[in-house]
Design an enzyme around this catalytic site. Structure first.
Site, PDB file in Angstrom:
ATOM      1  N   HIS A  20       0.957  -0.872   0.380  1.00  0.00           N
ATOM      2  CA  HIS A  20       0.394  -0.047  -0.182  1.00  0.00           C
ATOM      3  C   HIS A  20       1.265   1.433  -0.022  1.00  0.00           C
ATOM      4  O   HIS A  20       0.541   1.808  -0.963  1.00  0.00           O
ATOM      5  CB  HIS A  20      -0.769   0.147   0.911  1.00  0.00           C
ATOM      6  CG  HIS A  20      -1.860   1.307   1.255  1.00  0.00           C
ATOM      7  ND1 HIS A  20      -3.192   0.914   0.944  1.00  0.00           N
ATOM      8  CD2 HIS A  20      -1.734   2.225   1.730  1.00  0.00           C
ATOM      9  CE1 HIS A  20      -3.676   2.536   1.245  1.00  0.00           C
ATOM     10  NE2 HIS A  20      -2.787   2.992   1.859  1.00  0.00           N
ATOM     11  N   GLU A  21       1.949   0.977   1.062  1.00  0.00           N
ATOM     12  CA  GLU A  21       2.816   2.550   1.166  1.00  0.00           C
ATOM     13  C   GLU A  21       3.578   2.191  -0.362  1.00  0.00           C
ATOM     14  O   GLU A  21       3.692   3.551  -0.507  1.00  0.00           O
ATOM     15  CB  GLU A  21       3.413   2.735   2.042  1.00  0.00           C
ATOM     16  CG  GLU A  21       2.328   2.533   3.596  1.00  0.00           C
ATOM     17  CD  GLU A  21       1.829   3.534   3.600  1.00  0.00           C
ATOM     18  OE1 GLU A  21       1.736   4.964   2.830  1.00  0.00           O
ATOM     19  OE2 GLU A  21       0.104   3.387   4.219  1.00  0.00           O
ATOM     20  N   GLU A  39      -4.844   7.509  -3.485  1.00  0.00           N
ATOM     21  CA  GLU A  39      -5.083   6.457  -2.924  1.00  0.00           C
ATOM     22  C   GLU A  39      -5.784   4.655  -4.122  1.00  0.00           C
ATOM     23  O   GLU A  39      -5.135   3.789  -3.834  1.00  0.00           O
ATOM     24  CB  GLU A  39      -6.078   6.693  -1.902  1.00  0.00           C
ATOM     25  CG  GLU A  39      -5.889   7.450  -0.674  1.00  0.00           C
ATOM     26  CD  GLU A  39      -5.025   5.701   0.572  1.00  0.00           C
ATOM     27  OE1 GLU A  39      -5.121   5.082   0.161  1.00  0.00           O
ATOM     28  OE2 GLU A  39      -4.299   6.849   1.516  1.00  0.00           O
ATOM     29  N   HIS A  79       1.744   4.523  -2.541  1.00  0.00           N
ATOM     30  CA  HIS A  79       2.014   6.159  -2.543  1.00  0.00           C
ATOM     31  C   HIS A  79       3.245   6.684  -3.067  1.00  0.00           C
ATOM     32  O   HIS A  79       3.317   7.774  -3.667  1.00  0.00           O
ATOM     33  CB  HIS A  79       1.451   6.361  -1.048  1.00  0.00           C
ATOM     34  CG  HIS A  79      -0.247   6.168  -0.703  1.00  0.00           C
ATOM     35  ND1 HIS A  79      -0.583   7.632  -0.916  1.00  0.00           N
ATOM     36  CD2 HIS A  79      -0.695   5.687   0.356  1.00  0.00           C
ATOM     37  CE1 HIS A  79      -1.980   6.844  -0.567  1.00  0.00           C
ATOM     38  NE2 HIS A  79      -1.628   5.673   0.314  1.00  0.00           N
TER      39      HIS A  79
END
Length: 498
Positions: free
Chosen positions: A263-264, A293, A267
């Site tokens: 997830h990170e 997101e 980003h």
């Protein structure tokens, strides 16, 4: 660019402001990863001082003059990049000049301190220890919202920081359209009678972190311009040539670490993928948190939780940890995507995740409006959670203390998670049409053909386009919640036979 022009002077001023903003961001990263625990009060004063410098630069009266003169020069009429730069600077200036410097500094000080108070309260399950700073954060954000509202609701004024142009009305209407299908899917899945095994065992931290680096590699993370550290609540920080990620380790639940990392990485890859020409300018960061997101969620879910990629991950985990209790790759795919009404948003399956966001959206709107008092938040949270998920909250760290956002003052941020999921659903349709062999690459642990498409079609643009526009350009159609809901129905219908 015109030399000796108002536009050139404005951009030189902006470049220094953006550089100082990156320094402030690094202070925040350090606070969450490396800073000694006893340094919180001093760091709060440092953050307040830095915010004072930044606020003064962002409200410098010369900006108004430069904007007028740049418009007279006509640079924005002939250069779309310059037009976008001016649009962002004008928006920031209009917002910043409405907020007193005193308030901006106090918000920076209290939210910096609040993060440490929250982390300690969460670890101790101590809501009373958190309530005073939470109350102060809410009071300050309400005051800020009143400065910014200009006829809008407080919540809309705050949400504009994270998703320009979005309103609680439009987001709420989207949630109302989504909720029936999500609830119906959940009922079908939980009523299917199919038992999906849970991964069990002990997974040592060192082995988790070693595999975490492989996962970041699989998605094309640039270690020359990034790094990974541990934090209480995973996050990414920075842009340009320095974008860092964090994760967390639970030795009984490696998916917590692995999917937080992916997830990170999403980003961070967005920030690292922006056109270098935009570095240290308003265009040199993600255009909105909803678009941000979309990258983290498509990396994590449509790619990272796909049947193809989990097949590869299954082999990697067996190599790292030895035999698993889930021995078959097909069963492992179901395990990774196991549906259950758990407490924690960041660990939630894709069916439940958006229901977590809808709950927070309603609660924080009530807090900012003054309709819900901080002292009543625990009861409101627990009642709503029981109603939405059918499970009673067993301890505060599984309830209102689980998320860092409110201690940081990030009211208006939560709905961008679901908006990001919606955008990711649209991008997934376009990506798979454009890269038809993506599954074959994912099966080899290589997500880079997919992430390269996202880089070329969305990430490189940074803030050049408005949020919905950049997604529509990448997809070739206007974004809506339909593709996400169709994807969820198909994926979980197949896994659970419903």
């Amino acid at each position: 660019m015109l030399t000796n022009s108002a536009y050139a002077e404005l951009m030189a001023h902006q470049r220094e402001t953006e550089a100082l903003g990156q320094v402030a961001g690094r202070l925040g990263w350090d606070q969450e990863t490396m800073m000694p625990r006893g340094s919180g009060d001093q760091r709060a004063e440092e953050m307040s001082a830095m915010e004072g410098v930044l606020h003064a630069r962002r409200t410098d009266p010369r900006i108004a003059d430069w904007l007028v003169r740049a418009e007279q020069e006509g640079v924005g009429a002939v250069d779309p990049v310059a037009a976008a730069q001016l649009r962002h600077i004008r928006r920031s200036y209009d917002r910043m000049t409405r907020v007193p410097g005193r308030l901006a500094q106090e918000l920076a000080r209290v939210t910096s301190k609040g993060q440490g108070v929250w982390a300690a309260a969460r670890a101790a399950d101590d809501i009373p220890a958190f309530l005073p700073v939470l109350s102060e954060v809410i009071r300050l954000r309400q005051e800020e919202a009143d400065c910014l509202a200009a006829g809008r609701t407080r919540y809309d004024a705050l949400m504009d920081d994270y998703e320009p142009g979005a309103t609680a009305e439009t987001i709420g209407a989207m949630f109302d359209r989504m909720r029936p299908r999500l609830v119906a899917l959940r009922e079908r899945v939980l009523g299917s009678g199919k038992v999906v095994p849970k991964l069990e065992g002990n997974f040592p931290e060192a082995a988790q972190m070693a595999l975490t680096r492989k996962l970041a590699d699989a998605f094309g993370y640039d270690w020359n311009r990034g790094r990974i550290d541990l934090a209480v609540h995973p996050f990414s920080s920075g842009s340009g040539d320095d974008s860092r990620i964090t994760t967390r380790v639970v030795e009984s639940d490696p998916f917590n670490c692995f999917y937080s990392t992916i997830h990170e990485v999403g980003h961070s890859c967005y920030e690292l993928g922006i056109d270098p020409a935009y570095r240290l300018t308003p265009l040199g960061a993600g255009v909105s948190m909803g678009v941000h997101e979309s990258q983290s969620r498509i990396y994590e879910n449509q790619l990272g939780r796909s049947r193809a990629f989990t097949g590869w991950l299954h082999g990697q985990m067996q190599h790292a940890f030895g035999p698993l209790n889930v021995t078959d790759p097909a069963a492992f795919y179901a395990t990774v995507n196991r549906v259950q009404p758990g407490y924690i948003r960041t660990e939630a399956d894709e069916v439940h995740y958006n229901l977590h966001i809808m709950m927070r959206f309603d609660l924080e709107r009530a807090l900012i409006a003054g309709d819900l008092l901080p002292g009543d938040l625990e009861a409101a949270w627990n009642d709503r959670f029981k109603a939405d998920f059918g499970v009673a909250v067993d301890r505060p760290r599984h309830g209102m203390l689980q998320d860092v956002h409110w201690s940081c003052g990030l009211f208006g941020y939560f709905p961008t998670y679901t908006l990001g999921n919606v955008y990711a659903g649209c991008l997934n349709v376009a990506l798979r049409q454009a890269v038809p062999d993506v599954e074959a690459h994912l099966a080899q642990g290589d997500a880079r053909p997919a992430t390269a498409w996202l880089h070329q079609n969305l990430q490189t643009h940074g803030g050049l386009y408005e949020p919905r526009e950049v997604v529509a350009r990448a997809c070739g159609f206007e974004p809506s919640e339909g593709p996400l809901l169709d994807y969820l129905d198909a994926k979980f219908g197949e896994i659970y036979g419903v």
